[in-house]
Design a protein around this motif. Structure first.
Motif, PDB file in Angstrom:
ATOM      1  N   VAL A  35      -6.178  -5.969  10.098  1.00 15.59           N
ATOM      2  CA  VAL A  35      -4.813  -6.945   9.527  1.00 15.59           C
ATOM      3  C   VAL A  35      -4.721  -7.657   8.411  1.00 15.59           C
ATOM      4  CG1 VAL A  35      -3.575  -8.831  10.551  1.00 15.59           C
ATOM      5  CG2 VAL A  35      -5.066  -6.783  12.320  1.00 15.59           C
ATOM      6  N   ASN A  36      -3.589  -7.033   7.325  1.00 20.35           N
ATOM      7  CA  ASN A  36      -3.407  -8.231   6.500  1.00 20.35           C
ATOM      8  C   ASN A  36      -2.675  -8.715   6.252  1.00 20.35           C
ATOM      9  OD1 ASN A  36      -5.689  -6.721   4.497  1.00 20.35           O
ATOM     10  ND2 ASN A  36      -3.972  -4.927   4.211  1.00 20.35           N
ATOM     11  N   TYR A  37      -2.965 -10.118   5.945  1.00 20.44           N
ATOM     12  CA  TYR A  37      -1.921 -10.965   6.025  1.00 20.44           C
ATOM     13  C   TYR A  37      -1.462 -11.628   4.336  1.00 20.44           C
ATOM     14  CZ  TYR A  37       0.231 -15.847   5.812  1.00 20.44           C
ATOM     15  OH  TYR A  37       0.540 -16.872   5.659  1.00 20.44           O
ATOM     16  N   TYR A  38       0.043 -11.481   4.513  1.00 19.04           N
ATOM     17  CA  TYR A  38       0.346 -11.376   3.499  1.00 19.04           C
ATOM     18  C   TYR A  38       1.051 -13.061   3.125  1.00 19.04           C
ATOM     19  CZ  TYR A  38      -0.405  -6.945   2.330  1.00 19.04           C
ATOM     20  OH  TYR A  38      -1.255  -5.042   1.671  1.00 19.04           O
ATOM     21  N   PRO A  39       1.363 -13.711   2.355  1.00 12.59           N
ATOM     22  CA  PRO A  39       1.810 -15.304   2.281  1.00 12.59           C
ATOM     23  C   PRO A  39       3.002 -14.641   1.238  1.00 12.59           C
ATOM     24  CG  PRO A  39      -0.116 -15.773   1.147  1.00 12.59           C
ATOM     25  CD  PRO A  39      -0.206 -14.041   1.441  1.00 12.59           C
ATOM     26  N   ALA A  40       3.842 -15.677   1.473  1.00 13.92           N
ATOM     27  CA  ALA A  40       5.471 -15.615   0.302  1.00 13.92           C
ATOM     28  C   ALA A  40       4.865 -14.557  -1.495  1.00 13.92           C
ATOM     29  CB  ALA A  40       6.080 -16.740  -0.085  1.00 13.92           C
ATOM     30  N   ASN A  41       3.727 -14.756  -1.179  1.00 15.27           N
ATOM     31  CA  ASN A  41       3.054 -14.809  -3.047  1.00 15.27           C
ATOM     32  C   ASN A  41       2.266 -13.867  -2.763  1.00 15.27           C
ATOM     33  OD1 ASN A  41       1.566 -16.327  -2.319  1.00 15.27           O
ATOM     34  ND2 ASN A  41       1.222 -17.294  -4.101  1.00 15.27           N
ATOM     35  N   GLY A  42       1.679 -13.490  -1.585  1.00 17.37           N
ATOM     36  CA  GLY A  42       1.078 -11.886  -1.431  1.00 17.37           C
ATOM     37  C   GLY A  42       1.293 -10.886  -2.199  1.00 17.37           C
ATOM     38  N   PHE A  43       0.455  -9.662  -2.705  1.00 14.69           N
ATOM     39  CA  PHE A  43       0.694  -8.920  -2.710  1.00 14.69           C
ATOM     40  C   PHE A  43      -1.322  -7.683  -2.779  1.00 14.69           C
ATOM     41  CE2 PHE A  43      -1.183 -11.548  -6.185  1.00 14.69           C
ATOM     42  CZ  PHE A  43      -2.356 -10.533  -6.784  1.00 14.69           C
ATOM     43  N   LEU A  44      -1.177  -7.049  -2.621  1.00 16.17           N
ATOM     44  CA  LEU A  44      -2.219  -6.255  -2.961  1.00 16.17           C
ATOM     45  C   LEU A  44      -2.506  -4.517  -3.937  1.00 16.17           C
ATOM     46  CD1 LEU A  44      -3.995  -5.349  -0.624  1.00 16.17           C
ATOM     47  CD2 LEU A  44      -3.401  -3.621   0.191  1.00 16.17           C
ATOM     48  N   HIS A  45      -3.599  -4.651  -4.895  1.00  8.48           N
ATOM     49  CA  HIS A  45      -3.440  -3.877  -6.098  1.00  8.48           C
ATOM     50  C   HIS A  45      -3.247  -2.829  -5.341  1.00  8.48           C
ATOM     51  CE1 HIS A  45      -7.347  -2.911  -4.609  1.00  8.48           C
ATOM     52  NE2 HIS A  45      -7.838  -4.289  -4.455  1.00  8.48           N
ATOM     53  N   LEU A  46      -3.262  -1.990  -6.586  1.00 10.86           N
ATOM     54  CA  LEU A  46      -3.808  -0.566  -6.028  1.00 10.86           C
ATOM     55  C   LEU A  46      -4.600  -0.122  -5.636  1.00 10.86           C
ATOM     56  CD1 LEU A  46      -1.772   1.763  -7.361  1.00 10.86           C
ATOM     57  CD2 LEU A  46      -2.632   2.110  -8.581  1.00 10.86           C
ATOM     58  N   HIS A  47      -4.974   0.880  -4.966  1.00 10.28           N
ATOM     59  CA  HIS A  47      -6.263   1.288  -4.679  1.00 10.28           C
ATOM     60  C   HIS A  47      -5.529   2.771  -4.045  1.00 10.28           C
ATOM     61  CE1 HIS A  47      -4.072  -0.602  -1.009  1.00 10.28           C
ATOM     62  NE2 HIS A  47      -5.296   0.073  -0.210  1.00 10.28           N
ATOM     63  N   GLN A  48      -7.392   3.495  -3.452  1.00 10.16           N
ATOM     64  CA  GLN A  48      -7.095   4.548  -2.285  1.00 10.16           C
ATOM     65  C   GLN A  48      -7.737   3.551  -1.044  1.00 10.16           C
ATOM     66  OE1 GLN A  48      -8.723   7.027  -5.143  1.00 10.16           O
ATOM     67  NE2 GLN A  48      -7.164   8.736  -4.873  1.00 10.16           N
ATOM     68  N   ASP A  49      -7.236   4.188  -0.340  1.00  8.56           N
ATOM     69  CA  ASP A  49      -8.232   4.295   0.999  1.00  8.56           C
ATOM     70  C   ASP A  49      -9.062   5.652   1.009  1.00  8.56           C
ATOM     71  OD1 ASP A  49      -6.760   2.596   1.324  1.00  8.56           O
ATOM     72  OD2 ASP A  49      -5.500   2.753   3.554  1.00  8.56           O
ATOM     73  N   ARG A  50     -10.178   4.842   1.084  1.00  7.45           N
ATOM     74  CA  ARG A  50     -11.674   6.173   0.975  1.00  7.45           C
ATOM     75  C   ARG A  50     -12.984   5.365   1.532  1.00  7.45           C
ATOM     76  NH1 ARG A  50     -11.174   9.056  -4.538  1.00  7.45           N
ATOM     77  NH2 ARG A  50     -12.631  10.487  -3.198  1.00  7.45           N
ATOM     78  N   ASP A  51     -13.162   4.355   1.942  1.00  5.91           N
ATOM     79  CA  ASP A  51     -13.891   3.782   2.731  1.00  5.91           C
ATOM     80  C   ASP A  51     -14.736   4.731   4.164  1.00  5.91           C
ATOM     81  OD1 ASP A  51     -14.516   2.577   0.548  1.00  5.91           O
ATOM     82  OD2 ASP A  51     -13.382   0.858   1.584  1.00  5.91           O
ATOM     83  N   GLU A  52     -13.630   5.442   4.258  1.00  9.02           N
ATOM     84  CA  GLU A  52     -13.921   6.657   5.758  1.00  9.02           C
ATOM     85  C   GLU A  52     -14.568   7.387   5.079  1.00  9.02           C
ATOM     86  OE1 GLU A  52     -10.691   5.685   4.941  1.00  9.02           O
ATOM     87  OE2 GLU A  52     -10.792   3.893   5.672  1.00  9.02           O
TER      88      GLU A  52
END
Ligand SMILES: O=C(O)CCC(=O)C(=O)O
Ligand SMILES: [Fe+2]
Length: 165
Positions: free
Chosen positions: A61-78
């Motif tokens: 679960v990711n929570y983003y406040p009004a100025n939130g963002f998430l940097h460029l990535h791949q989901d590859r930990d599985e």
């Protein structure tokens, strides 16, 4: 800000730490959400015939406040098996609209853009399992009124991301 159901996952350490910082194990994923995710993948399979099925055992679960963002990535930990089979990632958006960029490259201007509104379900799997993606920004005043009045989710966004380890 991140919390998990099912398995502990941390953006920095991946799945290495089984326990959360307070020493507890993450709670199981509520079965209603497991069913919802499986139904969403089934619906997608009606269009994308070679999208694999999956049984989610991690919900981040990711929570983003009004100025939130998430940097460029791949989901590859599985697990390598999960990644090799392209088991889908399913993400549910709640609250303010996110500008989501994705593509098969790290080059920013080549990324495609979609808007994820509250209630939208995003699925990527199969040969798209390792796409690069980022949340560029959150748009204000786009949340359904009921979320604001009943749950106080004002100017904020939550995303629930499901994967099979
Ligand atoms: O918030 C989103 O929609 C994306 C989340 C994400 O990419 C992740 O948790 O890996
Ligand atoms: Fe991601």
């Amino acid at each position: 800000m991140n919390m998990c159901f099912g398995r502990n996952w941390d953006p920095n350490t991946g799945y290495k730490e089984r326990y959360r910082s307070d020493g507890s194990e993450p709670p199981p994923i509520p079965y209603e959400l497991v069913s919802l995710v499986k139904a969403a993948v089934q619906d997608a399979q009606a269009i994308l015939k070679d999208l694999p099925s999956m049984h989610p055992d991690i919900c981040s679960v990711n929570y983003y406040p009004a100025n939130g963002f998430l940097h460029l990535h791949q989901d590859r930990d599985e697990s390598s098996d999960s990644l090799r089979r392209g088991l889908p990632v399913v993400s549910i958006s709640i609250g303010e609209c996110a500008t989501f960029l994705y593509g098969d490259t790290r080059i920013n201007k080549k990324l495609k853009r979609i808007f994820l509104y509250s209630g939208d379900v995003l699925i990527f799997g199969g040969k798209s399992r390792l796409i690069y993606h980022r949340v560029k920004q959150i748009s204000q005043y786009t949340s359904p009124v009921q979320l604001v009045t009943e749950f106080g989710l004002r100017n904020d966004r939550l995303s629930l991301t499901f994967r099979q380890f």
